[in-house]
Design a protein around this motif. Sequence first.
Motif, PDB file in Angstrom:
ATOM      1  N   ARG A  38      68.903  47.217  54.592  1.00 24.99           N
ATOM      2  CA  ARG A  38      67.599  46.813  56.243  1.00 24.99           C
ATOM      3  C   ARG A  38      68.317  47.771  57.543  1.00 24.99           C
ATOM      4  O   ARG A  38      69.230  47.944  57.455  1.00 24.99           O
ATOM      5  CB  ARG A  38      67.251  45.617  56.300  1.00 24.99           C
ATOM      6  N   GLN A  39      66.977  48.037  58.213  1.00 26.17           N
ATOM      7  CA  GLN A  39      67.211  48.276  59.278  1.00 26.17           C
ATOM      8  C   GLN A  39      66.007  47.897  60.194  1.00 26.17           C
ATOM      9  O   GLN A  39      64.644  48.203  59.992  1.00 26.17           O
ATOM     10  CB  GLN A  39      67.195  50.213  59.311  1.00 26.17           C
ATOM     11  N   ALA A  40      66.497  46.953  61.381  1.00 26.98           N
ATOM     12  CA  ALA A  40      65.532  46.969  62.173  1.00 26.98           C
ATOM     13  C   ALA A  40      65.399  47.865  64.046  1.00 26.98           C
ATOM     14  O   ALA A  40      66.842  48.448  63.357  1.00 26.98           O
ATOM     15  CB  ALA A  40      65.804  45.562  62.985  1.00 26.98           C
ATOM     16  N   ARG A  45      71.346  49.988  60.440  1.00 22.50           N
ATOM     17  CA  ARG A  45      71.320  49.866  59.518  1.00 22.50           C
ATOM     18  C   ARG A  45      72.549  48.392  58.074  1.00 22.50           C
ATOM     19  O   ARG A  45      73.567  49.199  58.947  1.00 22.50           O
ATOM     20  CB  ARG A  45      71.542  51.037  58.136  1.00 22.50           C
ATOM     21  N   ALA A  92      62.196  43.639  58.972  1.00 25.33           N
ATOM     22  CA  ALA A  92      63.174  44.839  59.234  1.00 25.33           C
ATOM     23  C   ALA A  92      62.285  46.132  57.944  1.00 25.33           C
ATOM     24  O   ALA A  92      61.718  45.963  57.468  1.00 25.33           O
ATOM     25  CB  ALA A  92      64.695  45.289  58.445  1.00 25.33           C
ATOM     26  N   GLN A 111      58.274  48.293  54.558  1.00 26.54           N
ATOM     27  CA  GLN A 111      58.269  47.196  56.167  1.00 26.54           C
ATOM     28  C   GLN A 111      57.706  46.149  55.093  1.00 26.54           C
ATOM     29  O   GLN A 111      57.490  45.646  54.761  1.00 26.54           O
ATOM     30  CB  GLN A 111      57.144  47.850  56.685  1.00 26.54           C
TER      31      GLN A 111
END
Length: 116
Positions: A38-40, A45, A92, A111
Amino acid sequence: QVQLVESGGGLVQPGGSLKLSCAASGFTFRLYDMNWYRQAPGKERELVATITSAYRMTNYPDSVKGRFTISRDNAKNTVYLQMDSLKPEDTAVYHCNVVKGYVGYWGQGTQVTVSS
């Protein structure tokens, strides 16, 4: 060619659940470990789940352990991420990933937004 297509994201309230899916094609799915990242916004990441090809062993970081569950269906070439007890900090874009021939492949992401 390797293709990974994620689905299942959306808006959920804190404490809720979502189940993400990643449909894979272009490689022999059952032979490869699969990952969810996941990447916010503004953050690096983060690897949130891994499932091995053999024995379906799983691994999670402390941030999601006990709340997230990764699984796979080799007959459907699909990997899943069940997310329970969701928190706002879980917001994220979630991507599935496979490393094949020392090359990492990624889906477009889905998302997940956790908000009241």
